[in-house]
Design an enzyme around this catalytic site. Structure first.
Site, mmCIF file in Angstrom:
data_model
loop_
_atom_site.group_PDB
_atom_site.id
_atom_site.type_symbol
_atom_site.label_atom_id
_atom_site.label_comp_id
_atom_site.label_asym_id
_atom_site.label_seq_id
_atom_site.Cartn_x
_atom_site.Cartn_y
_atom_site.Cartn_z
ATOM 1 N N CYS A 2 0.830 -1.091 0.149
ATOM 2 C CA CYS A 2 0.132 0.070 -0.102
ATOM 3 C C CYS A 2 0.998 1.349 -0.055
ATOM 4 C CB CYS A 2 -0.890 -0.126 1.326
ATOM 5 S SG CYS A 2 -1.909 -1.392 1.428
ATOM 6 N N ARG A 27 4.963 0.136 -6.009
ATOM 7 C CA ARG A 27 5.121 -0.477 -4.942
ATOM 8 C C ARG A 27 3.938 -1.722 -5.053
ATOM 9 N NH1 ARG A 27 6.599 2.759 -0.344
ATOM 10 N NH2 ARG A 27 5.269 1.603 1.185
ATOM 11 N N TRP A 72 -2.900 -2.842 -1.640
ATOM 12 C CA TRP A 72 -2.673 -4.314 -1.851
ATOM 13 C C TRP A 72 -3.284 -5.134 -0.977
ATOM 14 C CZ3 TRP A 72 0.407 -8.151 0.080
ATOM 15 C CH2 TRP A 72 1.147 -9.165 -0.888
ATOM 16 N N ASN A 97 -1.895 1.713 5.702
ATOM 17 C CA ASN A 97 -0.836 0.970 5.381
ATOM 18 C C ASN A 97 -0.416 -0.025 6.711
ATOM 19 O OD1 ASN A 97 1.223 -0.605 4.095
ATOM 20 N ND2 ASN A 97 2.521 1.274 3.863
ATOM 21 N N GLY A 98 -0.659 -1.356 6.527
ATOM 22 C CA GLY A 98 -0.034 -2.393 7.487
ATOM 23 C C GLY A 98 -1.119 -3.338 7.719
ATOM 24 N N GLU A 481 18.347 -17.106 -8.548
ATOM 25 C CA GLU A 481 17.898 -15.899 -8.640
ATOM 26 C C GLU A 481 17.339 -15.594 -10.324
ATOM 27 O OE1 GLU A 481 17.240 -13.089 -7.026
ATOM 28 O OE2 GLU A 481 17.247 -11.483 -8.756
ATOM 29 N N LYS A 485 13.487 -14.428 -11.057
ATOM 30 C CA LYS A 485 13.205 -13.266 -12.021
ATOM 31 C C LYS A 485 12.332 -13.746 -13.108
ATOM 32 C CE LYS A 485 14.335 -10.733 -10.188
ATOM 33 N NZ LYS A 485 15.086 -10.312 -9.191
ATOM 34 N N GLU A 488 8.917 -14.607 -11.557
ATOM 35 C CA GLU A 488 7.876 -13.448 -11.197
ATOM 36 C C GLU A 488 7.487 -12.510 -12.115
ATOM 37 O OE1 GLU A 488 9.609 -10.738 -8.254
ATOM 38 O OE2 GLU A 488 11.699 -11.173 -9.357
ATOM 39 N N HIS A 504 19.209 -36.633 -8.590
ATOM 40 C CA HIS A 504 18.737 -36.956 -7.319
ATOM 41 C C HIS A 504 17.263 -36.763 -7.412
ATOM 42 C CE1 HIS A 504 22.624 -37.947 -5.603
ATOM 43 N NE2 HIS A 504 22.948 -36.689 -6.052
ATOM 44 N N LYS A 603 6.410 -4.156 -4.391
ATOM 45 C CA LYS A 603 7.651 -3.804 -4.052
ATOM 46 C C LYS A 603 8.224 -3.887 -2.855
ATOM 47 C CE LYS A 603 11.742 -2.366 -5.880
ATOM 48 N NZ LYS A 603 12.598 -3.316 -6.466
HETATM 49 C C1 F6R Z 1 12.370 -10.308 -6.365
HETATM 50 C C2 F6R Z 1 12.319 -9.082 -5.138
HETATM 51 C C3 F6R Z 1 11.942 -9.738 -3.777
HETATM 52 C C4 F6R Z 1 12.649 -8.803 -2.728
HETATM 53 C C5 F6R Z 1 12.116 -9.190 -1.401
HETATM 54 C C6 F6R Z 1 12.952 -8.349 -0.165
HETATM 55 O O1 F6R Z 1 12.730 -9.649 -7.499
HETATM 56 O O2 F6R Z 1 12.671 -8.054 -5.372
HETATM 57 O O3 F6R Z 1 12.245 -10.768 -3.682
HETATM 58 O O4 F6R Z 1 13.952 -9.120 -2.940
HETATM 59 O O5 F6R Z 1 10.761 -8.731 -1.336
HETATM 60 O O6 F6R Z 1 12.868 -6.974 -0.520
HETATM 61 P P1 F6R Z 1 14.068 -6.050 0.187
HETATM 62 O O7 F6R Z 1 15.163 -6.336 -0.462
HETATM 63 O O8 F6R Z 1 13.364 -4.520 0.095
HETATM 64 O O9 F6R Z 1 13.826 -6.461 1.718
#
Ligand code: F6R
Length: 608
Positions: A2, A27, A72, A97-98, A481, A485, A488, A504, A603
């Site tokens: 949010c 976000r 959100w 927010n929260g 990673e 990517k 997501e 395995h 985000k």
């Molecule tokens: C994936 C991504 C998330 C963040 C995770 C932690 O692309 O961005 O997996 O890495 O939500 O976020 P931060 O780094 O802000 O603690």
């Protein structure tokens, strides 16, 4: 997650609120809304569409004070009735927010007292609770303070009242919120990017702060209700850094910003002749003397950075290292070691689980804490004794790119500093590593030149539903990673394995429809990886090999080669991850997904 923006001004605030919401879109959100006070009435507009739709719907609305929100969903589905602001008796409006953990109990009580709830959210209780105190003749500030005292959970809130067009109340606990200071106009926002068009002067609220904001000023009260002064910061963020420029998406822009982001992050170090612990804070040298192991806590991509660092820290610095997912660590019964350095890694510095994990570690008696973070004023930085700021600049795309590679750079510096302090880094090796770090931005430029080839490779993934990523050693976390990517932003189901694990279990999945992406680096594990890849080919699997110079891979039937420009030794994970970011980006483009705002994701994950 949010986003909140609020404003009080002599001009119409609706355009300010809408522009702020637009800048908070990154976000992640599923609905949006705003309230303005005009002629002692609350005018509310909400929408489950994009902020652009809210803008269309708000064309005829104006007011000099208002609050707005991108939601959100956590409690209650994304819908107009669940969108904020929430009202109580058309008198009090709240954005939140929260998460309010005791909302059910409060809702039952308030309903019995006559409050009428119109949403399924936890947030609505805040509006009714404030109203219950306001109705007893308290000022809006006092009513809000009284209500907050009853809330269990995390919040950043903005509050306005229909009969009080000269005050906006806000508060924070567990979720970020700041004030924007203008000339005879003031603002509140979840992050500074939302305020850049109106002011660069910001005041970061501390945990438990409540503020009363008016046209000509503001008053801040701490958690105990004492009036306090908080410093005004001038944000260094520029409007341009938030703009898309020549790129199609923020993710593409941010991938291309990596040479600069790395150069900025390494600036102080690369200009000097040797490494000093002071880059992590004035007390770092003394703290590092005492530590005998490292405990890394983080989530998602930041957790992957920690996994890479484990290889570096153990091999180069000879220091034992464990890496834990923050949300697991905080609830696990673990054995604390006060001689461990607790390293938290986070782009935002506001990730609820990472913050809670750090607090948990502190409560268990860990005195040494270091955060690696991209946001200077974040809660994580403030909670840690030592910190290192990555200088990636604002990251808008939900999928983390430049934040990850700058985290890796920071963790490599940590490794070298600890290695030096432990007598494991000769002067000659130190110079060699510094040289490699200085070369890193240009090595990244060369990887970015592969973009057209990677875009072409991505076309082969359009109809795929699954993908397997393989790496070994230092590059197993890079396979993780790469898979994250891809999943997501393209919604292709992707898994990553250390290549040695293939037989395995996961080899059972391999057939002609399963693309297998391999990170093939020119290191001691190369021949072993080659054998693993033979196992894939023998089962008809299509291979996509990202191979370093000198690895002698060739394209052939079922083997698609992406020749990487060089082998960067210990820094190779940074180069390979950029190639995989580009792959995910172009696959997502092919599939037509919302690259910067993938479905269901946010985000900054400020709730648990
Ligand atoms: C994936 C991504 C998330 C963040 C995770 C932690 O692309 O961005 O997996 O890495 O939500 O976020 P931060 O780094 O802000 O603690």
């Amino acid at each position: 997650m949010c986003g909140i923006i609020g404003a009080i001004a002599q001009r119409n605030v609706v355009p300010i609120l809408l522009q702020g919401l637009q800048r908070l879109e990154y976000r992640g959100y599923d609905s949006a809304g705003l309230v303005v006070v005009e002629n002692n009435e609350l005018q509310r507009i909400r929408s489950t569409g994009r902020v652009a739709e809210l803008t269309t719907r708000s064309a005829a609305t104006s007011g000099h004070i208002g609050i707005a929100h991108t939601r959100w969903a956590t409690h209650g589905v994304p819908s107009e009735r669940n969108a904020h602001p929430h009202l109580s008796s058309n008198l009090i409006a709240v954005v939140h927010n929260g998460i309010i953990e005791n909302y059910e109990e409060l809702r039952t009580r308030l309903t019995a007292q006559g409050s009428v709830f119109t949403s399924d959210t936890d947030s609505e209780v805040i509006a009714h609770l404030i109203n219950s105190y306001y109705a007893r003749g308290n000022s809006l500030l006092v009513a809000t303070q009284a209500a907050l005292a009853e809330l269990v959970g995390a919040y950043a809130i903005g509050v306005v009242a229909a009969d009080n067009p000269s005050q906006l109340i806000c508060a924070r606990k567990g979720s970020p919120l700041l004030l924007g200071v203008g000339i005879d106009e003031h603002f509140i926002a979840s992050d500074v990017s939302a305020l850049l068009p109106v002011t660069k002067n910001v005041v970061y609220l501390e945990e438990g702060d409540v503020a009363e904001v008016s046209l000509h000023g503001y008053r801040i009260f701490d958690a105990k209700g004492q009036a306090v002064e908080r410093p005004v910061h001038v944000s260094k963020l520029s409007n341009a850094s938030m703009e898309l420029g020549e790129y199609r998406h923020y993710m593409q822009k941010e991938i291309h910003e990596q040479p600069q982001a790395l150069a900025d992050t390494l600036e102080g170090v690369c200009n000097s002749q040797s490494l000093i612990p002071g880059i992590f804070g004035a007390e770092a040298a003394a703290a590092f003397e005492q530590v005998e192991s490292i405990l890394i806590l983080a989530c998602g991509t930041s957790h992957h950075a920690g996994l890479v660092a484990r290889y570096w820290l153990e091999e180069i610095a000879g220091i034992p290292c464990t890496v834990e997912i923050a949300s697991e660590y905080r609830y696990r019964v673990s054995v604390p070691n006060p001689k461990s350095l607790v390293v938290t890694i986070s782009q935002s510095g506001e990730t609820a689980d990472t913050l809670a994990a750090l607090n948990h570690a502190k409560a268990l008696g860990h005195p040494h804490t270091l955060s690696i973070c991209n946001v200077p004023e974040s809660a994580l930085v403030r909670l840690s004794k030592l910190h290192f700021l990555t200088r990636a600049g604002p990251e808008i795309g939900v999928a983390s790119t430049k934040a990850f590679t700058t985290q890796l750079a920071a963790l490599f510096l940590l490794t070298l500093v600890l290695a030096k302090q432990r007598g494991r880094l000769s002067a000659e090796k130190e110079q060699r590593h510094l040289h490699a770090l200085r070369h890193l931005p240009s090595a990244v430029q060369l990887v970015l030149k592969l973009e057209p080839d990677i875009a072409q490779m991505a076309e082969r993934f359009t109809d795929k539903r699954h993908a397997l990523f393989l790496g070994r050693g230092l590059h197993y976390p890079i396979a993780l990673e790469g898979a994250l990517k891809l999943k997501e932003i393209s919604y292709i189901h992707a898994e990553a394995y250390p290549a040695g694990e293939l037989k395995h279990g996961p080899l059972a999945l391999v057939d002609k429809d399963m693309p297998v992406i391999a990170v093939a680096t020119n290191d001691a594990l190369l021949e072993k990886l080659k054998s693993n890849l033979q196992e894939v080919r023998a089962r008809g699997g299509e291979l996509y090999v990202f191979a370093d110079a000198g690895t002698r891979f060739h394209s052939s039937e079922g083997v698609h080669l992406m020749q990487m420009p060089e082998h960067a030794g210990y820094l190779s994970p940074i180069l390979h991850t950029i190639a995989l970011q580009l792959l995910a980006y172009y696959v997502a483009l092919q599939k037509g997904t919302d690259v910067d705002k993938p479905r269901n994701l946010a985000k900054s994950v400020t709730v648990e």
